[in-house]
Design a protein around this motif. Structure first.
Motif, PDB file in Angstrom:
ATOM      1  N   LEU A   1     -26.870-120.008  58.721  1.00 13.35           N
ATOM      2  CA  LEU A   1     -26.088-121.086  58.910  1.00 13.35           C
ATOM      3  C   LEU A   1     -25.880-121.761  59.986  1.00 13.35           C
ATOM      4  O   LEU A   1     -25.658-122.960  60.124  1.00 13.35           O
ATOM      5  CB  LEU A   1     -24.818-120.134  58.651  1.00 13.35           C
ATOM      6  CG  LEU A   1     -24.158-119.738  57.385  1.00 13.35           C
ATOM      7  CD1 LEU A   1     -23.076-118.726  57.304  1.00 13.35           C
ATOM      8  CD2 LEU A   1     -23.948-120.848  56.398  1.00 13.35           C
ATOM      9  N   ALA A   2     -26.216-121.101  61.211  1.00 12.16           N
ATOM     10  CA  ALA A   2     -26.165-121.790  62.568  1.00 12.16           C
ATOM     11  C   ALA A   2     -27.296-122.862  62.448  1.00 12.16           C
ATOM     12  O   ALA A   2     -27.258-123.889  63.121  1.00 12.16           O
ATOM     13  CB  ALA A   2     -26.216-120.873  63.804  1.00 12.16           C
ATOM     14  N   GLY A   3     -28.482-122.491  61.785  1.00 12.37           N
ATOM     15  CA  GLY A   3     -29.563-123.501  61.840  1.00 12.37           C
ATOM     16  C   GLY A   3     -29.301-124.570  61.019  1.00 12.37           C
ATOM     17  O   GLY A   3     -29.750-125.770  61.309  1.00 12.37           O
ATOM     18  N   ILE A   4     -28.364-124.497  59.835  1.00 15.39           N
ATOM     19  CA  ILE A   4     -28.006-125.542  59.146  1.00 15.39           C
ATOM     20  C   ILE A   4     -27.349-126.493  60.021  1.00 15.39           C
ATOM     21  O   ILE A   4     -27.271-127.789  59.749  1.00 15.39           O
ATOM     22  CB  ILE A   4     -27.240-125.053  57.912  1.00 15.39           C
ATOM     23  CG1 ILE A   4     -28.131-124.462  56.941  1.00 15.39           C
ATOM     24  CG2 ILE A   4     -26.656-126.484  57.017  1.00 15.39           C
ATOM     25  CD1 ILE A   4     -27.342-123.828  55.657  1.00 15.39           C
ATOM     26  N   ALA A   5     -26.125-125.724  60.594  1.00 14.65           N
ATOM     27  CA  ALA A   5     -25.439-126.565  61.578  1.00 14.65           C
ATOM     28  C   ALA A   5     -26.233-127.372  62.474  1.00 14.65           C
ATOM     29  O   ALA A   5     -25.858-128.791  62.842  1.00 14.65           O
ATOM     30  CB  ALA A   5     -24.562-125.879  62.251  1.00 14.65           C
ATOM     31  N   ALA A   6     -27.364-126.945  63.005  1.00 11.47           N
ATOM     32  CA  ALA A   6     -28.169-127.665  64.217  1.00 11.47           C
ATOM     33  C   ALA A   6     -28.913-129.106  63.424  1.00 11.47           C
ATOM     34  O   ALA A   6     -29.059-129.885  64.091  1.00 11.47           O
ATOM     35  CB  ALA A   6     -29.003-126.560  64.692  1.00 11.47           C
ATOM     36  N   CYS A   7     -29.052-128.651  61.969  1.00 10.40           N
ATOM     37  CA  CYS A   7     -30.030-129.714  61.459  1.00 10.40           C
ATOM     38  C   CYS A   7     -29.283-130.784  61.013  1.00 10.40           C
ATOM     39  O   CYS A   7     -29.802-131.706  60.381  1.00 10.40           O
ATOM     40  CB  CYS A   7     -30.938-129.119  60.630  1.00 10.40           C
ATOM     41  SG  CYS A   7     -30.265-128.799  58.981  1.00 10.40           S
ATOM     42  N   LEU A   8     -27.908-130.664  60.812  1.00 12.24           N
ATOM     43  CA  LEU A   8     -27.182-131.715  60.055  1.00 12.24           C
ATOM     44  C   LEU A   8     -27.359-133.180  60.995  1.00 12.24           C
ATOM     45  O   LEU A   8     -27.226-134.108  60.177  1.00 12.24           O
ATOM     46  CB  LEU A   8     -25.732-131.412  60.168  1.00 12.24           C
ATOM     47  CG  LEU A   8     -25.251-130.350  59.259  1.00 12.24           C
ATOM     48  CD1 LEU A   8     -23.722-129.951  59.285  1.00 12.24           C
ATOM     49  CD2 LEU A   8     -25.582-130.667  57.708  1.00 12.24           C
ATOM     50  N   PRO A   9     -27.574-133.372  61.928  1.00  9.91           N
ATOM     51  CA  PRO A   9     -27.590-134.750  62.674  1.00  9.91           C
ATOM     52  C   PRO A   9     -29.105-135.293  62.209  1.00  9.91           C
ATOM     53  O   PRO A   9     -29.322-136.364  62.262  1.00  9.91           O
ATOM     54  CB  PRO A   9     -27.617-134.231  64.152  1.00  9.91           C
ATOM     55  CG  PRO A   9     -26.936-133.234  64.380  1.00  9.91           C
ATOM     56  CD  PRO A   9     -27.386-132.390  63.105  1.00  9.91           C
TER      57      PRO A   9
END
Length: 435
Positions: free
Chosen positions: A89-97
């Motif tokens: 989940l933290a990885g998804i948050a980081a890749c959103l931009p």
């Protein structure tokens, strides 16, 4: 990671948190991801085609469940998966931009779905092997309640948090969803830390010796499953009972979120969190309990099965009404939207009980009762994949007004399946005589 005292710990210390931890990742993958993609500007077709098939992961659980018993403990895998999913989940948050965030997120969600399914297997295994039959029965309702609390956390709290950051604090959609996903990640990590100290280890009745032994037993369970009397007629019922519902499960919430200028309802994230998250979840809980009481009172028979099919499908007309009322310049009151959505959720949760009971009492009994029940739920979920996948492109092509009329006609196979469902096992529903 094992704890010698864990098996005798008070179940109230770990059963609620374990099933809360099950519900959160499922909600994030199946419902919250679609809400996020819609808010970030993706079409219904893109969303349903990409996300619906991910549900296959939970249907494939029987294929690797036995292998987990060959290595380490059930507690080990629960903790590992909870930490792993927090990192995902933290990885998804980081890749959103990133410009290709959509493709990256879908790939990560696939991995997360398999991790969640593995967590499910081991949490259920701990529950079964750590509690005696009396306490298993006593806490069976707690399972469902806290799984739905996990769903509530995702569809209401996480969505509301993203909406609040975006609508009240002026954050961009990307930043708001990054923080919201971070909230879910921290929650799962916190549950893992808590379970490190409190979760029972879970025992293994017979540890498989090798892969060949697992394969032999699994093959025997498959052969035994398809030898059951009237199995194909029963499987037709399993496949068709939710034929209409599959078209609504993902597309319905997307329609509530869609802009009014394309025929949607136009709910904000905060409004959706309240109506489609909070209210829907609580109504589903109550309706499920009432459905169980109804089936306990009247028993599983052809007439009750048809009645429950009607309860499951007829309330879909509420989305026909909403789609006909919605459109450019038509702003519906939250009271109207909430009432109609509540009616549909109540009918679905009330009628769905009959499907589970039919699989439990008519199809799965026998030598491999638990395994065959898992087969049934897996096949049921597989049926939802194609209907959920086509729901978005179909809605994009037809428009919401026509699409929800099609959904109503798709209910006909479900009702016919209930009418013609075979009942090879005769069950005495009469009250036992007083002694």
């Amino acid at each position: 990671m094992s704890s010698p005292a864990a098996p005798v710990r008070n179940p109230w210390l770990w059963v609620p948190s374990s099933y809360l931890g099950e519900g959160i990742p499922f909600a994030m993958v199946i419902w919250v991801a679609g809400t996020m993609f819609k808010d970030l500007g993706h079409t219904d077709g893109q969303i349903t085609l990409a996300t619906a098939s991910i549900g296959i992961a939970w249907s494939l659980k029987p294929l690797w469940a036995a292998f987990l018993d060959m290595y380490r403990t059930k507690k080990f895998f629960v903790l590992l998966m909870e930490v792993f999913m927090a990192l995902l989940l933290a990885g998804i948050a980081a890749c959103l931009p990133l410009p290709n965030y959509f493709q990256i997120t879908i790939a990560v969600l696939w991995v997360m779905a398999f991790a969640s399914a593995t967590q499910d297997i081991c949490v259920d295994g701990i529950y079964i092997t750590s509690l005696d039959e009396k306490r298993q029965a006593a806490f069976i309702g707690v399972q469902g309640v806290f799984w739905n609390v996990g769903r509530l956390f995702g569809t209401a709290v996480v969505v509301w948090f993203a909406g609040s950051l975006k609508e009240d604090h002026g954050m961009s959609a990307t930043a708001a969803w990054g923080w919201a996903l971070g909230l879910a990640a921290v929650t799962l990590a916190g549950l893992a830390a808590y379970h490190w100290f409190i979760l029972p280890t879970g025992s293994i009745t017979v540890r498989p010796k090798n892969t060949a032994e697992i394969a032999t037993t699994f093959w025997d369970s498959i052969v035994d499953f398809f030898r059951k009397e009237k199995i194909w007629g029963m499987l037709v019922f399993v496949f068709l009972f939710r034929s209409s519902e599959g078209l609504l499960l993902i597309e319905g919430p997307l329609f509530l979120q869609a802009a009014t200028d394309v025929g949607g309802i136009g709910l904000s994230l905060k409004q959706k969190g309240i109506i489609d998250g909070t209210i829907s979840t609580f109504v589903s809980l109550g309706a499920g309990l009432l459905g169980g009481m109804f089936m306990a009172r009247f028993g599983l028979k052809r007439n009750t099965l048809v009645f429950m099919a009607l309860c499951l499908n007829l309330p879909h007309i509420t989305f026909v009404i909403l789609s006909q009322l919605a459109g450019p310049g038509h702003t519906l009151s939250l009271w109207t939207i909430g009432t109609l959505v509540t009616i549909e959720k109540f009918g679905y949760s009330f009628g769905f009980v009959a499907n589970m009971l039919y699989m439990m009492q008519q199809i799965s009994p026998g030598k491999y009762h638990m395994t065959h029940y898992a087969f049934c739920t897996a096949l049921m979920n597989l049926m939802l994949v194609p209907t959920q996948m086509i729901s978005g492109p179909l809605a994009d092509h037809l428009g919401y007004k026509t699409y929800f009329i099609v959904v109503m006609f798709a209910a006909i196979p479900s009702i016919l399946a209930a009418w013609f469902a075979p009942f090879p096992r005769k069950i005495d529903h009469r009250e036992p005589a007083a002694t």
